[in-house]
Motif scaffolding. Structure first.
Motif, PDB file in Angstrom:
ATOM      1  N   ARG A   1      -9.728 -44.767  57.635  1.00 46.54           N
ATOM      2  CA  ARG A   1      -8.647 -43.780  57.602  1.00 46.54           C
ATOM      3  C   ARG A   1      -9.009 -42.648  56.642  1.00 46.54           C
ATOM      4  O   ARG A   1      -9.739 -42.847  55.669  1.00 46.54           O
ATOM      5  CB  ARG A   1      -7.333 -44.425  57.197  1.00 46.54           C
ATOM      6  CG  ARG A   1      -7.330 -44.964  55.794  1.00 46.54           C
ATOM      7  CD  ARG A   1      -6.005 -45.615  55.505  1.00 46.54           C
ATOM      8  NE  ARG A   1      -6.081 -46.248  54.196  1.00 46.54           N
ATOM      9  CZ  ARG A   1      -5.128 -46.979  53.700  1.00 46.54           C
ATOM     10  NH1 ARG A   1      -4.045 -47.190  54.388  1.00 46.54           N
ATOM     11  NH2 ARG A   1      -5.257 -47.528  52.522  1.00 46.54           N
TER      12      ARG A   1
ATOM     13  N   GLY B   1      -0.880 -44.842  56.213  1.00 44.53           N
ATOM     14  CA  GLY B   1      -0.693 -43.436  55.875  1.00 44.53           C
ATOM     15  C   GLY B   1       0.191 -43.180  54.671  1.00 44.53           C
ATOM     16  O   GLY B   1       0.473 -42.034  54.350  1.00 44.53           O
TER      17      GLY B   1
ATOM     18  N   GLN C   1       3.958 -39.962  52.891  1.00 45.58           N
ATOM     19  CA  GLN C   1       3.267 -40.528  54.044  1.00 45.58           C
ATOM     20  C   GLN C   1       2.658 -39.415  54.880  1.00 45.58           C
ATOM     21  O   GLN C   1       3.299 -38.382  55.126  1.00 45.58           O
ATOM     22  CB  GLN C   1       4.238 -41.339  54.893  1.00 45.58           C
ATOM     23  CG  GLN C   1       3.568 -42.115  55.995  1.00 45.58           C
ATOM     24  CD  GLN C   1       4.504 -43.108  56.643  1.00 45.58           C
ATOM     25  OE1 GLN C   1       5.715 -42.998  56.520  1.00 45.58           O
ATOM     26  NE2 GLN C   1       3.952 -44.075  57.325  1.00 45.58           N
TER      27      GLN C   1
ATOM     28  N   LYS D   1       0.821 -38.317  58.539  1.00 47.86           N
ATOM     29  CA  LYS D   1       0.807 -38.761  59.927  1.00 47.86           C
ATOM     30  C   LYS D   1       0.194 -37.672  60.795  1.00 47.86           C
ATOM     31  O   LYS D   1       0.593 -36.507  60.714  1.00 47.86           O
ATOM     32  CB  LYS D   1       2.237 -39.043  60.390  1.00 47.86           C
ATOM     33  CG  LYS D   1       2.345 -39.550  61.791  1.00 47.86           C
ATOM     34  CD  LYS D   1       3.787 -39.850  62.133  1.00 47.86           C
ATOM     35  CE  LYS D   1       3.912 -40.337  63.555  1.00 47.86           C
ATOM     36  NZ  LYS D   1       5.302 -40.603  63.898  1.00 47.86           N
TER      37      LYS D   1
END
Length: 59
Positions: A4, A26, A38, A40
């Motif tokens: 990620r 996230g 967060q 996204k």
């Protein structure tokens, strides 16, 4: 997908002391300002990026 992507700095205070949060995918925590946020990915824009012909930002 491999790993990620990690943010480089906090979007609120600009500090780089970030840690992954336990809240889920996230989610990140900033140790400097004590905020959680967060990230996204929403998707790609169909129209792409268009530059203003005048060269400035449109208000």
């Amino acid at each position: 997908m491999s790993e990620r992507a990690a943010p480089f700095y906090c979007p609120y205070c600009g500090d780089e002391d970030l840690r992954p949060s336990e809240e889920g995918h996230g989610a990140w925590e900033c140790a400097a300002c004590n905020r959680a946020f967060q990230l996204k990915f929403l998707g790609l824009l169909a129209r792409g990026l268009r530059q203003n012909e005048a060269g400035g930002e449109q208000i």
